[in-house]
Enzyme design. Structure first.
Site, mmCIF file in Angstrom:
data_model
loop_
_atom_site.group_PDB
_atom_site.id
_atom_site.type_symbol
_atom_site.label_atom_id
_atom_site.label_comp_id
_atom_site.label_asym_id
_atom_site.label_seq_id
_atom_site.Cartn_x
_atom_site.Cartn_y
_atom_site.Cartn_z
ATOM 1 N N SER A 41 4.818 2.750 8.322
ATOM 2 C CA SER A 41 4.173 0.690 6.784
ATOM 3 C C SER A 41 5.850 0.967 6.268
ATOM 4 O O SER A 41 5.953 1.635 5.700
ATOM 5 C CB SER A 41 3.347 1.732 6.138
ATOM 6 O OG SER A 41 1.937 1.989 6.312
ATOM 7 N N HIS A 71 1.313 -1.396 0.017
ATOM 8 C CA HIS A 71 -0.169 0.043 0.057
ATOM 9 C C HIS A 71 0.927 1.197 -0.253
ATOM 10 O O HIS A 71 0.245 1.918 -0.099
ATOM 11 C CB HIS A 71 -1.156 0.348 0.707
ATOM 12 C CG HIS A 71 -0.450 0.468 2.596
ATOM 13 N ND1 HIS A 71 0.058 -0.184 3.016
ATOM 14 C CD2 HIS A 71 -0.253 1.833 3.113
ATOM 15 C CE1 HIS A 71 0.946 0.149 4.353
ATOM 16 N NE2 HIS A 71 0.421 1.290 4.125
ATOM 17 N N ASP A 123 0.471 -7.772 1.406
ATOM 18 C CA ASP A 123 0.427 -6.128 1.948
ATOM 19 C C ASP A 123 2.186 -5.482 1.733
ATOM 20 O O ASP A 123 2.893 -5.678 2.088
ATOM 21 C CB ASP A 123 0.407 -5.591 2.719
ATOM 22 C CG ASP A 123 0.770 -4.181 2.242
ATOM 23 O OD1 ASP A 123 -0.306 -3.277 1.641
ATOM 24 O OD2 ASP A 123 0.796 -3.131 3.785
#
Length: 596
Positions: free
Chosen positions: A408, A270, A325
């Site tokens: 992230s 992402h 992810d």
């Protein structure tokens, strides 16, 4: 836009005793500096010659930032789970033939050089960075990016930065205006390919606190603190990244089964790194505070002293999958060996960890470390039922530290110091003792079953079945070259690329003991007489190891036509880090065609 070339500025007009507003920090690849030290200027030409002032250079301004609109957009992006932004990209189409100012200088060797400069800015930006969508420089040319007062200068981009993808993206510099300067030999000017495709205006700074949105939570722990002492090798694997000159995340160098220092780098799916924009990825290494700030204090959430001068730019997309992810790229260049960036080990088995350690860059801030002292659980993303769809590892709560936007893509290590996932998301913060979720390496390993959707193809290219490797340290003994080699020739030899020379280099202040061994014993020899060798490389020196054929003219005893493999293993006996490099010998073949 005007496009002018001004008159000559001779070396006799060079400014003597030039005083800068601040010191110029230029960091680059040491090997690059050695190659170009005779031809590439060591500082911007405008800082070494008496030239027209910066104010006389043409300027291109992009639209003023609308902070209210940006804030609303960022709320929507966060709700969608998209990567956080720090800048707004502005597409342009600018080259030295369309904009800017040209001057001519004569260097100390009497060579005529052309200098092109252009200013770019945004009225209320806090930082600026650039995306060159077409980049190819001839020998000796140098591209500098700097602030008008020379207080911040990015190391020169040169011919060594030419990449197959043909792009170049720069780190951000503070302030609302920067200068682009290209210096090239006049005779090679026509060989320059340089198109500025994006001017990116920053509204959140990497290193200077502008508003409360920039601050990381006060419970975060700097990696320099004592809590990081047992994780030094893993800490160096992690980087902050910029993509497209506008998005930020974390990521990490990742080891592979060959342990050959291939520059593979992982982040979260992402985070938006794709095949179309991987060339724009800029990774910032060792972006850390130099002193430990006490967690919970006001200083711990404020600006630190980390610097962004150690960076690599450009990458090629290799694989990714939204289910777990993950994204894997191969960097266009390896981090400078002097930065001691290690390669993270990993574990692709499905077992749970008994404890976890996360290393990350929260809110574009210096590197932090977090600890979960409890066993992990396997769940769906944002789920609490185990195993759910089994794609994610859930951290119930952090005992030390936390994660935030910008974390992230960062790795989570198990108790064996092996990566078992990369951060997808969650709601944990210094004020919210809740869960975080990491896409599991064990799921990413086979991914969607294709090379473009799994890790296995790239991290175990020889299909050995290995499911775990340890962190590969670049301190101590290094081995070059580190790529697999193929030799071919008729029965009885000779064989191409043999003898083959390796250089063992010791970058430490003490001697390093080593062992070199051939594992398959197909008949190749080390230094002409053995299949096993031990020795020591003194501090700061190197030693050559030569892989040869036997002295009978190149034949390999007992071998006939066919394809044979030999693994040469270099072991640093001080750290017990082993690097395995595969040699393939094709006997009686030309390339991959069987001979008569």
């Amino acid at each position: 836009m005007s496009h002018t070339r001004n008159t000559f500025f001779n070396i006799s007009n060079k400014l003597c005793g030039l005083v800068f507003a601040a010191s110029i920090a230029m960091v680059g690849n040491s090997a690059l500096a050695q190659v170009f030290e005779e031809t590439v200027p060591t500082k911007p030409t405008a800082a070494a010659f008496e030239m027209p002032t910066i104010k006389e250079v043409e300027k291109v301004d992009v639209t003023k930032l609308n902070m209210a609109d940006i804030a609303n957009e960022d709320l929507i992006r966060a709700a969608r789970g998209e990567a956080p932004r720090y800048a707004i990209p502005n597409p342009v189409n600018i080259s030295p033939t369309t904009s800017g100012n040209w001057e001519n200088v004569i260097d100390q060797a009497g060579a005529l050089r052309s200098v092109w400069r252009l200013r770019v800015g945004c009225e209320n930006a806090v930082s600026m960075n650039l995306g060159f969508t077409n980049y190819h420089l001839p020998r000796g040319a140098a591209l500098y990016i700097y602030t008008p007062d020379f207080a911040h200068v990015i190391r020169p981009f040169t011919e060594a930065d030419n990449a197959d993808h043909g792009q170049l993206w720069t780190p951000p510099l503070p302030g609302n205006e920067i200068v682009i300067e290209l210096t090239v030999e006049r005779d090679l000017e026509r060989e320059v390919q340089l198109t500025l495709g994006y001017i990116n205006a920053g509204y959140l700074n990497f290193s200077e606190i502008v508003n409360v949105l920039d601050k990381s939570g006060s419970c975060n722990v700097d990696v320099i603190c004592s809590q990081g002492d047992g994780w030094r090798d893993e800490i160096s694997t992690v980087a902050a990244i910029s993509t497209g000159g506008s998005l930020f995340c974390s990521g990490f160098m990742v080891n592979n089964v060959r342990q050959d220092l291939a520059p593979y780098f992982m982040t979260a799916y992402h985070c938006g790194v794709t095949a179309s924009n991987a060339a724009s990825l800029v990774a910032f290494w060792n972006y850390e505070n130099t002193t430990c700030r006490t967690p919970g204090s006001s200083a711990s959430s404020g600006t630190g002293d980390g610097v962004l001068t150690k960076f690599t730019t450009g990458a090629t997309f290799k694989a990714g999958s939204s289910a777990s992810d993950f994204t894997l790229v191969r960097l266009s260049s390896s981090p400078n060996s002097a930065w001691y960036v290690n390669f993270a080990g990993w574990n692709a088995s499905s077992g749970e960890s008994t404890s976890q350690c996360g290393i990350h860059h929260p809110n574009v801030q210096e590197k932090r470390i977090s600890f979960d002292n409890n066993a992990s659980t396997t769940t769906s993303y944002l789920g609490t039922t185990s195993p759910g769809d089994a794609t994610h590892l859930r951290v119930g709560q952090w005992e030390i530290g936390t994660t935030e936007g910008g974390s992230s893509g960062s790795p989570i290590f198990n108790q064996l110091h092996q990566v078992v996932g990369q951060l997808h998301g969650g709601s944990a913060s210094c004020t919210s003792v809740t869960s975080d979720y990491y896409g599991r390496i064990s799921v990413s390993w086979l991914g969607g079953g294709t090379a473009a959707t799994q890790l296995k193809t790239w991290l175990d290219p020889d299909n050995t079945g290995t499911l775990s490797v340890n962190t590969l340290s670049t301190k101590g003994l290094t081995v070059t070259p580190s790529t697999a080699v193929t030799h071919s020739g008729p029965v009885g030899g000779p064989f191409s690329s043999l003898p083959y020379t390796y250089t063992l280099s010791n970058s430490t202040a003490v001697a390093v003991n080593y062992r070199v061994a051939l594992t398959n014993k197909i008949g190749l020899l080390i230094n002409g007489g053995t299949s096993d060798l031990t020795g020591s490389v003194s501090a700061g020196s190197s030693y050559n190891v030569i892989l040869t054929c036997p002295s009978d003219g190149g034949s390999l005893p007992g071998n006939s036509a066919g394809v044979y493999t030999e693994d040469i293993v270099f072991t640093d006996l001080g750290t017990n880090v082993a690097r395995t490099i595969r040699h393939t010998v094709e006997i009686g073949q030309t390339g991959f065609t069987v001979g008569p």
